[in-house]
Each structure stands twice: as C-alpha cells, then as structure tokens.
Design a protein around this motif. Structure first.
Motif, PDB file in Angstrom:
ATOM      1  N   ILE A 112      -2.898 -19.012 -16.416  1.00  0.00           N
ATOM      2  CA  ILE A 112      -3.078 -20.362 -15.855  1.00  0.00           C
ATOM      3  C   ILE A 112      -3.400 -21.356 -16.977  1.00  0.00           C
ATOM      4  O   ILE A 112      -2.857 -22.461 -17.026  1.00  0.00           O
ATOM      5  CB  ILE A 112      -4.170 -20.356 -14.763  1.00  0.00           C
ATOM      6  N   GLY A 113      -4.258 -20.935 -17.907  1.00  0.00           N
ATOM      7  CA  GLY A 113      -4.579 -21.790 -19.056  1.00  0.00           C
ATOM      8  C   GLY A 113      -3.351 -22.078 -19.897  1.00  0.00           C
ATOM      9  O   GLY A 113      -3.145 -23.211 -20.347  1.00  0.00           O
ATOM     10  N   ALA A 114      -2.518 -21.061 -20.118  1.00  0.00           N
ATOM     11  CA  ALA A 114      -1.285 -21.256 -20.883  1.00  0.00           C
ATOM     12  C   ALA A 114      -0.362 -22.228 -20.159  1.00  0.00           C
ATOM     13  O   ALA A 114       0.262 -23.091 -20.789  1.00  0.00           O
ATOM     14  CB  ALA A 114      -0.587 -19.911 -21.096  1.00  0.00           C
ATOM     15  N   MET A 115      -0.282 -22.104 -18.844  1.00  0.00           N
ATOM     16  CA  MET A 115       0.581 -23.001 -18.070  1.00  0.00           C
ATOM     17  C   MET A 115       0.057 -24.437 -18.121  1.00  0.00           C
ATOM     18  O   MET A 115       0.835 -25.385 -18.244  1.00  0.00           O
ATOM     19  CB  MET A 115       0.710 -22.482 -16.635  1.00  0.00           C
ATOM     20  N   MET A 116      -1.260 -24.589 -18.043  1.00  0.00           N
ATOM     21  CA  MET A 116      -1.839 -25.932 -18.154  1.00  0.00           C
ATOM     22  C   MET A 116      -1.554 -26.524 -19.537  1.00  0.00           C
ATOM     23  O   MET A 116      -1.211 -27.696 -19.662  1.00  0.00           O
ATOM     24  CB  MET A 116      -3.345 -25.886 -17.878  1.00  0.00           C
ATOM     25  N   ALA A 117      -1.684 -25.687 -20.563  1.00  0.00           N
ATOM     26  CA  ALA A 117      -1.388 -26.149 -21.925  1.00  0.00           C
ATOM     27  C   ALA A 117       0.091 -26.510 -22.047  1.00  0.00           C
ATOM     28  O   ALA A 117       0.439 -27.494 -22.712  1.00  0.00           O
ATOM     29  CB  ALA A 117      -1.768 -25.068 -22.939  1.00  0.00           C
ATOM     30  N   GLY A 118       0.949 -25.738 -21.400  1.00  0.00           N
ATOM     31  CA  GLY A 118       2.375 -26.055 -21.413  1.00  0.00           C
ATOM     32  C   GLY A 118       2.649 -27.398 -20.771  1.00  0.00           C
ATOM     33  O   GLY A 118       3.453 -28.188 -21.277  1.00  0.00           O
ATOM     34  N   TYR A 119       1.976 -27.658 -19.673  1.00  0.00           N
ATOM     35  CA  TYR A 119       2.151 -28.952 -19.003  1.00  0.00           C
ATOM     36  C   TYR A 119       1.695 -30.101 -19.909  1.00  0.00           C
ATOM     37  O   TYR A 119       2.300 -31.166 -19.928  1.00  0.00           O
ATOM     38  CB  TYR A 119       1.384 -28.972 -17.674  1.00  0.00           C
ATOM     39  N   GLN A 120       0.629 -29.844 -20.666  1.00  0.00           N
ATOM     40  CA  GLN A 120       0.111 -30.862 -21.584  1.00  0.00           C
ATOM     41  C   GLN A 120       0.876 -30.871 -22.915  1.00  0.00           C
ATOM     42  O   GLN A 120       0.549 -31.650 -23.815  1.00  0.00           O
ATOM     43  CB  GLN A 120      -1.378 -30.624 -21.842  1.00  0.00           C
ATOM     44  N   ARG A 121       1.840 -29.990 -23.023  1.00  0.00           N
ATOM     45  CA  ARG A 121       2.659 -29.833 -24.230  1.00  0.00           C
ATOM     46  C   ARG A 121       1.818 -29.544 -25.463  1.00  0.00           C
ATOM     47  O   ARG A 121       2.076 -30.051 -26.563  1.00  0.00           O
ATOM     48  CB  ARG A 121       3.557 -31.050 -24.434  1.00  0.00           C
ATOM     49  N   VAL A 129       0.843 -21.105 -26.669  1.00  0.00           N
ATOM     50  CA  VAL A 129       1.086 -19.848 -27.388  1.00  0.00           C
ATOM     51  C   VAL A 129      -0.140 -18.953 -27.319  1.00  0.00           C
ATOM     52  O   VAL A 129      -0.030 -17.747 -27.041  1.00  0.00           O
ATOM     53  CB  VAL A 129       1.499 -20.133 -28.855  1.00  0.00           C
ATOM     54  N   ALA A 130      -1.315 -19.522 -27.548  1.00  0.00           N
ATOM     55  CA  ALA A 130      -2.550 -18.723 -27.509  1.00  0.00           C
ATOM     56  C   ALA A 130      -2.780 -18.153 -26.109  1.00  0.00           C
ATOM     57  O   ALA A 130      -3.077 -16.958 -25.955  1.00  0.00           O
ATOM     58  CB  ALA A 130      -3.743 -19.570 -27.948  1.00  0.00           C
ATOM     59  N   GLY A 131      -2.653 -18.979 -25.081  1.00  0.00           N
ATOM     60  CA  GLY A 131      -2.856 -18.506 -23.712  1.00  0.00           C
ATOM     61  C   GLY A 131      -1.878 -17.425 -23.322  1.00  0.00           C
ATOM     62  O   GLY A 131      -2.243 -16.427 -22.684  1.00  0.00           O
ATOM     63  N   THR A 132      -0.623 -17.586 -23.726  1.00  0.00           N
ATOM     64  CA  THR A 132       0.394 -16.577 -23.420  1.00  0.00           C
ATOM     65  C   THR A 132       0.105 -15.280 -24.175  1.00  0.00           C
ATOM     66  O   THR A 132       0.220 -14.190 -23.617  1.00  0.00           O
ATOM     67  CB  THR A 132       1.803 -17.097 -23.773  1.00  0.00           C
ATOM     68  N   GLY A 133      -0.276 -15.407 -25.437  1.00  0.00           N
ATOM     69  CA  GLY A 133      -0.617 -14.226 -26.229  1.00  0.00           C
ATOM     70  C   GLY A 133      -1.800 -13.472 -25.643  1.00  0.00           C
ATOM     71  O   GLY A 133      -1.784 -12.231 -25.558  1.00  0.00           O
ATOM     72  N   ILE A 134      -2.819 -14.218 -25.232  1.00  0.00           N
ATOM     73  CA  ILE A 134      -3.990 -13.581 -24.618  1.00  0.00           C
ATOM     74  C   ILE A 134      -3.587 -12.903 -23.310  1.00  0.00           C
ATOM     75  O   ILE A 134      -3.992 -11.767 -23.031  1.00  0.00           O
ATOM     76  CB  ILE A 134      -5.119 -14.611 -24.401  1.00  0.00           C
ATOM     77  N   PHE A 135      -2.764 -13.590 -22.501  1.00  0.00           N
ATOM     78  CA  PHE A 135      -2.299 -12.999 -21.247  1.00  0.00           C
ATOM     79  C   PHE A 135      -1.573 -11.682 -21.508  1.00  0.00           C
ATOM     80  O   PHE A 135      -1.833 -10.675 -20.847  1.00  0.00           O
ATOM     81  CB  PHE A 135      -1.366 -13.969 -20.507  1.00  0.00           C
ATOM     82  N   MET A 136      -0.672 -11.681 -22.464  1.00  0.00           N
ATOM     83  CA  MET A 136       0.111 -10.471 -22.723  1.00  0.00           C
ATOM     84  C   MET A 136      -0.760  -9.351 -23.291  1.00  0.00           C
ATOM     85  O   MET A 136      -0.594  -8.186 -22.919  1.00  0.00           O
ATOM     86  CB  MET A 136       1.296 -10.794 -23.617  1.00  0.00           C
TER      87      MET A 136
END
Length: 144
Positions: A99-108, A114-121
């Motif tokens: 969710i954090g990665a998606m929010m960061a994506g929305y905020q570009r 990248v960090a949120g996605t990496g942590i998720f994975m």
C-alpha cells in the motif's frame, strides 16, 4: 457438485505451480503502473492477469519446488491464520508495504515506490519461506 473447499483446493494446486507463483510475485510491481501513469484502465489487464494466472497453469505435480511448497503451505495456513501469529504479522506488514509503494507511485516518488515494492517482495519471500516450512512439517507429520 463440488464444494467450495474443493474449488479452492484445485485453485491452490494450480497457483502452486512454480510458473504461476513466481510470475504473480514478479508481477506485483505492475500494480504501481496505473497509479504512476494515471491510466486507470491499465488495472483491467493487470486484474485479468492476476485472475487468470492460476487458472491457465496446470496443477503442481511435484512438491519439490520452493514456490510450490510455499503456496501449498499458504493454503494450509489460510484455514487457520491465527495458528501462526508471525505469519499473520508478516502478511500485514507485506500488505502495508505494498500500500505504501502504491501511495508512493501515485505521488510519483521513485524512491518510495521502489523501496516499498522491494520491502513487499522481501517480506513476501519471508512468508513463502515460513509457509514452505509449514508444508514440510505437515508432510513429515505421521497420519493420525
């Protein structure tokens, strides 16, 4: 007529195929693309991919694959998620990081996405390890 549990068991068998499991995990970053680009319609093919992925692969036949054991362990865990609080906490943290990665994506925010996605994975792979361990324990347990 097949029961709902039979349906889910068959679905998990297909999702446990290594191609299905790994491709779904590696597709997770796609969830950020519609948010980043503001092209909401992109969620349609992404949702179709996630929905059809476990249907298009054959059932897993050999539990030697790490991904197969992880997904079959997840199936067992979903019947009683409170049986392993560590997995429940990891699942919540993985969801929060996505969710954090998606929010960061929305905020570009490239770094946040990248960090949120990496942590998720990373957390998801840790979950997979614990689910595979659960599958191995259950497989070694003598029948009652």
């Amino acid at each position: 007529m097949a029961s709902r549990d039979d349906f889910y068991a068959r679905l998990f068998q297909r999702h446990a195929h290594p191609f299905s499991a790994w491709s779904r995990l590696l597709s997770a970053p796609l969830l950020l693309v519609p948010l980043w680009t503001r092209r909401w319609w992109l969620y349609l093919p992404i949702a179709a991919w996630f929905a059809f992925n476990p249907v298009i692969t054959p059932p897993a036949r050999n539990p030697s694959s790490f991904a197969t054991r992880a997904i079959l362990g997840e199936e067992s865990w979903t019947r009683d998620p409170t049986s392993e609080p560590k997995l429940l906490a990891l699942s919540a943290m993985a969801s929060g990081s996505l969710i954090g990665a998606m929010m960061a994506g929305y905020q570009r925010s490239k770094m946040g996405a990248v960090a949120g996605t990496g942590i998720f994975m990373a957390l998801t792979l840790w979950e997979w390890k614990l689910w595979a361990d659960r599958f191995d324990r259950e497989r070694r347990r003598p029948p009652i």
